[in-house]
Motif scaffolding. Sequence first.
Motif, PDB file in Angstrom:
ATOM      1  N   TYR B 311       1.005  -1.169  -0.028  1.00 29.45           N
ATOM      2  CA  TYR B 311       0.079  -0.161  -0.060  1.00 29.45           C
ATOM      3  C   TYR B 311       0.909   1.145  -0.067  1.00 29.45           C
ATOM      4  N   SER B 312       1.888   1.143   0.753  1.00 24.87           N
ATOM      5  CA  SER B 312       2.764   2.253   0.732  1.00 24.87           C
ATOM      6  C   SER B 312       3.285   2.591  -0.483  1.00 24.87           C
ATOM      7  N   THR B 313       3.702   1.369  -1.261  1.00 25.34           N
ATOM      8  CA  THR B 313       4.059   1.914  -2.921  1.00 25.34           C
ATOM      9  C   THR B 313       3.000   2.385  -3.813  1.00 25.34           C
ATOM     10  N   ILE B 314       1.797   1.986  -3.541  1.00 27.18           N
ATOM     11  CA  ILE B 314       0.657   2.706  -4.272  1.00 27.18           C
ATOM     12  C   ILE B 314       0.799   4.186  -3.920  1.00 27.18           C
ATOM     13  N   SER B 315       0.910   4.402  -2.641  1.00 26.02           N
ATOM     14  CA  SER B 315       0.803   5.607  -2.047  1.00 26.02           C
ATOM     15  C   SER B 315       1.855   6.569  -2.808  1.00 26.02           C
ATOM     16  N   GLN B 316       3.109   6.129  -2.469  1.00 28.75           N
ATOM     17  CA  GLN B 316       4.188   6.568  -3.295  1.00 28.75           C
ATOM     18  C   GLN B 316       4.247   7.016  -4.831  1.00 28.75           C
ATOM     19  N   ILE B 317       3.799   6.079  -5.340  1.00 27.39           N
ATOM     20  CA  ILE B 317       3.326   6.321  -6.987  1.00 27.39           C
ATOM     21  C   ILE B 317       2.407   7.348  -7.067  1.00 27.39           C
ATOM     22  N   GLY B 318       1.605   7.417  -6.067  1.00 28.17           N
ATOM     23  CA  GLY B 318       0.627   8.475  -6.234  1.00 28.17           C
ATOM     24  C   GLY B 318       1.272   9.828  -6.087  1.00 28.17           C
ATOM     25  N   TYR B 319       2.325   9.852  -5.123  1.00 31.21           N
ATOM     26  CA  TYR B 319       3.153  11.002  -5.203  1.00 31.21           C
ATOM     27  C   TYR B 319       3.703  11.407  -6.525  1.00 31.21           C
ATOM     28  N   MET B 320       4.216  10.262  -7.267  1.00 31.78           N
ATOM     29  CA  MET B 320       5.026  10.746  -8.563  1.00 31.78           C
ATOM     30  C   MET B 320       3.917  11.168  -9.439  1.00 31.78           C
ATOM     31  N   PHE B 321       2.695  10.406  -9.487  1.00 29.53           N
ATOM     32  CA  PHE B 321       1.648  11.202 -10.530  1.00 29.53           C
ATOM     33  C   PHE B 321       1.315  12.490 -10.054  1.00 29.53           C
ATOM     34  N   LEU B 322       1.149  12.629  -8.862  1.00 30.02           N
ATOM     35  CA  LEU B 322       0.864  14.284  -8.465  1.00 30.02           C
ATOM     36  C   LEU B 322       1.842  15.184  -8.869  1.00 30.02           C
ATOM     37  N   ALA B 323       3.226  14.653  -8.814  1.00 33.60           N
ATOM     38  CA  ALA B 323       4.372  15.651  -9.386  1.00 33.60           C
ATOM     39  C   ALA B 323       4.011  15.983 -11.113  1.00 33.60           C
ATOM     40  N   LEU B 324       3.731  14.607 -11.645  1.00 33.19           N
ATOM     41  CA  LEU B 324       3.569  14.769 -13.063  1.00 33.19           C
ATOM     42  C   LEU B 324       2.448  15.532 -13.235  1.00 33.19           C
ATOM     43  N   GLY B 325       1.367  15.409 -12.577  1.00 33.34           N
ATOM     44  CA  GLY B 325      -0.044  16.120 -12.537  1.00 33.34           C
ATOM     45  C   GLY B 325       0.489  17.656 -12.507  1.00 33.34           C
ATOM     46  N   VAL B 326       1.317  18.073 -11.720  1.00 33.33           N
ATOM     47  CA  VAL B 326       1.489  19.569 -11.925  1.00 33.33           C
ATOM     48  C   VAL B 326       2.759  20.015 -12.697  1.00 33.33           C
ATOM     49  N   GLY B 327       3.171  19.166 -13.467  1.00 30.29           N
ATOM     50  CA  GLY B 327       4.326  19.597 -14.269  1.00 30.29           C
ATOM     51  C   GLY B 327       5.455  19.386 -13.953  1.00 30.29           C
ATOM     52  N   ALA B 328       5.946  18.809 -12.718  1.00 28.88           N
ATOM     53  CA  ALA B 328       6.968  18.722 -11.877  1.00 28.88           C
ATOM     54  C   ALA B 328       7.684  17.373 -12.431  1.00 28.88           C
ATOM     55  N   TRP B 329       8.089  17.519 -13.701  1.00 31.77           N
ATOM     56  CA  TRP B 329       8.686  16.103 -14.426  1.00 31.77           C
ATOM     57  C   TRP B 329       9.728  15.907 -13.691  1.00 31.77           C
ATOM     58  N   SER B 330      10.848  16.713 -13.543  1.00 27.68           N
ATOM     59  CA  SER B 330      12.191  16.033 -12.926  1.00 27.68           C
ATOM     60  C   SER B 330      11.928  15.727 -11.312  1.00 27.68           C
ATOM     61  N   ALA B 331      10.795  16.189 -10.764  1.00 28.15           N
ATOM     62  CA  ALA B 331      10.549  16.057  -9.260  1.00 28.15           C
ATOM     63  C   ALA B 331      10.141  14.537  -9.197  1.00 28.15           C
ATOM     64  N   ALA B 332       9.334  14.167 -10.192  1.00 30.91           N
ATOM     65  CA  ALA B 332       8.575  13.139 -10.294  1.00 30.91           C
ATOM     66  C   ALA B 332       9.611  11.856 -10.472  1.00 30.91           C
ATOM     67  N   ILE B 333      10.825  12.139 -11.314  1.00 31.07           N
ATOM     68  CA  ILE B 333      11.693  11.171 -11.719  1.00 31.07           C
ATOM     69  C   ILE B 333      12.439  10.976 -10.771  1.00 31.07           C
ATOM     70  N   PHE B 334      12.928  12.079  -9.933  1.00 31.43           N
ATOM     71  CA  PHE B 334      13.777  12.061  -8.911  1.00 31.43           C
ATOM     72  C   PHE B 334      12.947  11.164  -7.592  1.00 31.43           C
ATOM     73  N   HIS B 335      11.823  11.328  -7.343  1.00 29.20           N
ATOM     74  CA  HIS B 335      11.086  10.741  -6.345  1.00 29.20           C
ATOM     75  C   HIS B 335      11.155   9.271  -6.763  1.00 29.20           C
ATOM     76  N   PHE B 336      11.078   8.936  -8.135  1.00 29.75           N
ATOM     77  CA  PHE B 336      10.948   7.457  -8.510  1.00 29.75           C
ATOM     78  C   PHE B 336      12.468   6.939  -8.202  1.00 29.75           C
ATOM     79  N   MET B 337      13.428   7.663  -8.622  1.00 26.67           N
ATOM     80  CA  MET B 337      14.649   6.935  -8.313  1.00 26.67           C
ATOM     81  C   MET B 337      14.852   6.849  -6.734  1.00 26.67           C
ATOM     82  N   ILE B 338      14.766   7.546  -5.750  1.00 26.05           N
ATOM     83  CA  ILE B 338      14.786   7.616  -4.533  1.00 26.05           C
ATOM     84  C   ILE B 338      14.014   6.430  -4.008  1.00 26.05           C
ATOM     85  N   HIS B 339      12.811   6.469  -4.378  1.00 22.44           N
ATOM     86  CA  HIS B 339      11.800   5.472  -4.131  1.00 22.44           C
ATOM     87  C   HIS B 339      12.195   4.133  -4.335  1.00 22.44           C
TER      88      HIS B 339
END
Lengths: 102, 628, 516
Positions: B311-339
């Motif tokens: 469930y935590s994974t689902i939630s964290q990917i939710g964060y990445m989607f949120l970042a993509l949704g606001v156009g913070a592309w590199s933040a999403a990818i950064f969170h992907f890597m750390i995650h």
Amino acid sequence: MNTIPVESGLLLAGILFVLGMISVLVRRNIIFMLISVEIMLNAAGLAFIVAGSRWVQPDGQVMFIFILTMAAAEVSVGLALILQIYHQLKTLDSDAANRMKG
Amino acid sequence: MKELLWLIPTLPFTGALLLILFGRKLPRFAVSLIGAGSVGLAALITILIGIDFNSSSENSFQQVLWTWIDVAGFKPQIALHLDALSLVFIFVITFVGFLIHVYSTEFMQDDEGYARFFTYLNLFVYSMLILVLADNLVLMYFGWEGVGLCSYLLIGFWYLEEKNGYAARKAFIITRIGDTAMAIGLFMLFKAFGTLHIQSILTQAPQTWTVGSEGAVMIAFLLLGGAMGKSAQLPLQTWLPDAMAGPSPVSALIHAATMVTAGVYLIARMHVVFELAPLAQMWVGIIGSLTLLLAGFSALTQFDLKRILAYSTISQIGYMFLALGVGAWSAAIFHFMIHAFFKALLFLAAGAVIHLLHHEHNIFKMGGLKNKLPAIYWTFLIGSASLAAIPFVTGGFYSKDAILWLSLAGEKGNVGFFLAALIGAFITSVYTFRMVFVTFFGTEKTHVSHPAGNRMTMPLIILAALSTFAGFIELPHSIAHVELFSDFLKPVLPAITLQEGAESKEWIVQSIAVVISLSGVYMAYYFYIKKPELSDQLKTSSIDFHNFWFSGWGFDKAYDTLFVKPFVFMATINKQDIIDKFYDELVKLADFLHRVFSWTQSGLLRWYMMGIVIGAILIVTLSLLVGN
Amino acid sequence: MILTWFIIILMAGGILAWIAEKWNADLPRWISFLALSIDFVITLMIWSQHDFISVEPNSVWIADYAVNWIPVFGISFHLAMDGLSLLMLMLTFFLGMLSVLTSWKEIQFKIGFFHFNLLWVLAGITGVFLTMDLFLFYFFWEVMLIPMYFLIGIWGHENRRYAAYKFFIFTQASGLLMLLAILGVYFIHGNVTGTYTFDYFQLLNTPFEPDAARWLMLGFLVAFIVKLPVVPFHTWLPDAHSQAPTAGSLILAGLLLKTGAYGIIRFVIPLFPDAAHDISKWAMLFGVIGILYGALLAFSQTDLKRLIAYTSVSHMGFVMLGIFAFNELAVQGVIMQMITHGISTGALFILAGSVYERIHTRDITLMGGYWKKAPFMGFIAIVFVMASLGLPGLGNFVAEFLILVGAWNSTHILTILATTGLVGATAYSLRIMQRVFYGVEIKSNHAFEDLSLREKLMMVPLVLVIVWLGFFPQPILNTSKIPVMNVMEAQTKPKKENVALDKLNTNEVLKGDNHE
């Protein structure tokens, strides 16, 4: 010569034919059925004769002779069949010969 | 060096091929060597290519291997495309993949399907690499389905249990629903552009469509559908918790670090389309924020260690989607890597705990492992700290902080997104430390069989180091001006524009985030260490809520009644094929007529006679009637 | 002449196999295998030597052979081969070889007669794929029907009589409609032009009244969609497939169904382009219904062979959708689908046959957990189950993707529905895997052994071919490119009835005149 009216002749032929037909339908004895068929044939023959004399043509009599020959042939084949049926089924009831049904 | 790019996917593929052919005859040692070695070699080449790529001035590199299909202008090639985005992904895939392979050589050593396991794992790495390296969408779809297959095979790896097979099928079918949407998106893209070559689409799209044009929005939504399926986002998230039926290394590699982030990759890769479709992009954010909240609440109530992490994974990917949704592309990818680093770490550590406790999944039957398994405890703690975004010392803090900040300050951000992310952050640290405290503190309830070996602890330590230090390559402006990561991605993904005058408020947002995550930790401490009885009281007083969250907000049940049961019902009642009934009736009709006619054949001479007479009478009557 | 040899070798081989049974029980098997491999090697040689791309569009015919047969009625023995026929022949002989191999242990009585029937079915199919004379076509259509009836009726499973009758009546009744349509075409052409002929090429540009064209086209179409089969004419198929011996199912699924698709591509569309165009929406609708309905039914079956049979219904729906989408992409996809479906479904039937040989049941509720005992078999099954759900990297994906991309150009809603069929395909395909290979083994008295050498000899080439088609489909697509383009050309031409009529009336005067 005092001629018999055509209508009477045809009526007689018709009555004979219907009588023959009814007895074919109601009789179960196969010999009687054969006789009734003969009556019907003769009724048809009579109608030919009457028609032939009405138009003074020989065709009617020719046809009657033709029917006679045919009836003779039919009787001989029919009697042979009846003998066979009697031989096989030990009865002359036509309804007993229904092994080919359905 | 770049010319060796084709080797990166080919190596794991060769490994898989060798294992398919000879796997059952080879000794375990050779199997491990092929399985882990091929991925390790790929990781090595990736690093070399990465260095080469970084030092060269070109922003991308193409390698065409052969033309796949060429029909009437539809010409997808088997071709690889390397740029900063795919480089980040292949680095994570090969490197984390290699660590997980090494870990598996010990974790799976007593399993009779040892060779089969490494076959699937290698095949997975291959497919995932194709997915991120593909230069056209058809090839990407190939990788996309390939990882789905491997996920299916690995969830159902212990095939003797009926429920594992069920979980495997569920995962495959639900992701396939998303894939179907994506496939339709591909048809539309081909119709619009006459090609499925990604770079051509990205350059042509702004010329073909204006912002918000219907085609772009439709396609973006369909692609989003595919991403939702693969990345387990609302409403297609239900397969991921069940997918934990697979072995733990699989959960670490496929269901945490790599495959489930394929959706993030897809959206980031097609970012031009999403920018042309603001409505779809906003929905990416909405779905992300809803998912992160829902999954967070569900994680609070779970007691299976791996399900909490799922469930935590689902939630964290939710964060990445949120970042993509606001156009913070590199933040999403950064969170992907750390995650990828810390979640792989958490899954591997959890797997080690479960492994050493004789397959005990329930955290309430663990406890007191702090002293028994120090290496695992410390690495797990580091991973958890990163997940809960403990300020300043963890990678997770920097990556999540960026998303929190940009969801408010970004041009497309708003307070709603920010609040969702903030609440999510609080829940995250609560459930994370609930898990840590219950598992490792308190009294020992299950006996540890033997300590973990080197091949299991080494990958944990490396991942722990990465999940801490990798965060320092991108620091917020309020702390220091380090932007290595987003600079690296800049040729591929545009930088986000902030709302005017927002810059100065960054430290306020950060302080709130710090307070939030720390108070979450304290709350977990209060409920599970200081006053454990309180948590039980809370549970009994709100048992309905608890059960509702525990079952993942009732999605499974709803889908079961809405889709699965009607489908199975329809299939069952129609097993004999209703259409065949029609032909059966036709046969019956023919049969009936046959009986009627054969009944007239009675064998009675007088009956036939009657027939002739009636016929004759009918004919005569008819001819008289017609004659007149 | 080489074309005649294809058929003669098979027919003579069949008779020889029948006779040879007297000497040795295994001899018919070897004779049949040899006959088929000779044919297969010949097709391979032709395929490797011929250049399919750079030929002129009007010289697509690789070989052409015609002699008069009954000249009074304009009937000739006319065979011709283009890329499409060649591909179909290669598939025929390849699957034919496999069907001999798969019967090696299964068929143990009347071996000679079995192989006679087998080879004559294949000869009939070969004839159907080659003939360019409508009368001869009908002749071969019947030749492949009757031996198939015997194959099902004599060597089939418990309910074989029923299945054989059903198969026979469905195909025969629809075949008669085709015969009527053939005669209709013959007489209309004769009336208009004065030459009475059954020759395909001469009949090609026959001008029809729109009404007549529609009815004649339906006559042809019915025969082909019953064979294909299209819902609601599919119900003979599950019975025939599940009751036939393995070789029979293999030939039914792999080849007989393809004659339907071939017939539509070769005859229906070129002979009646406008009439076919008019019904295209309906035809695609029925294709999509087939995809979804077949998937639903496949999901519910418990008889393994019946399940696979319904997957054929589903997959053939894609063929219907693709053909009537009328563009090169989709039709190329259809040809890929014909080949890949032949291979993947054939392989699944062989697997089902292997399972049946081991445990003597086809009921999947009595199966389970065979992976443990037969991992190699499990691996093969995974490959073909994945092929049947359209996994990229295997041939079926290329086919289905091309069909769907092509179909998107003609219809959006139907393509979307067809795409959702992929989810259905996932559901029923994984069910096979789960029920047969996953789970705990149900204890039974039968030892379950892994694949034998003979079975490996069948399955490994099938795996290689399906993977090869998934990664390198281009040689196949090149082979069928020009025939497909020719078919599509007939379709995209403007309404040509009147033009053709003019041409015929004024005959050679208009030659070379750009009247259009």
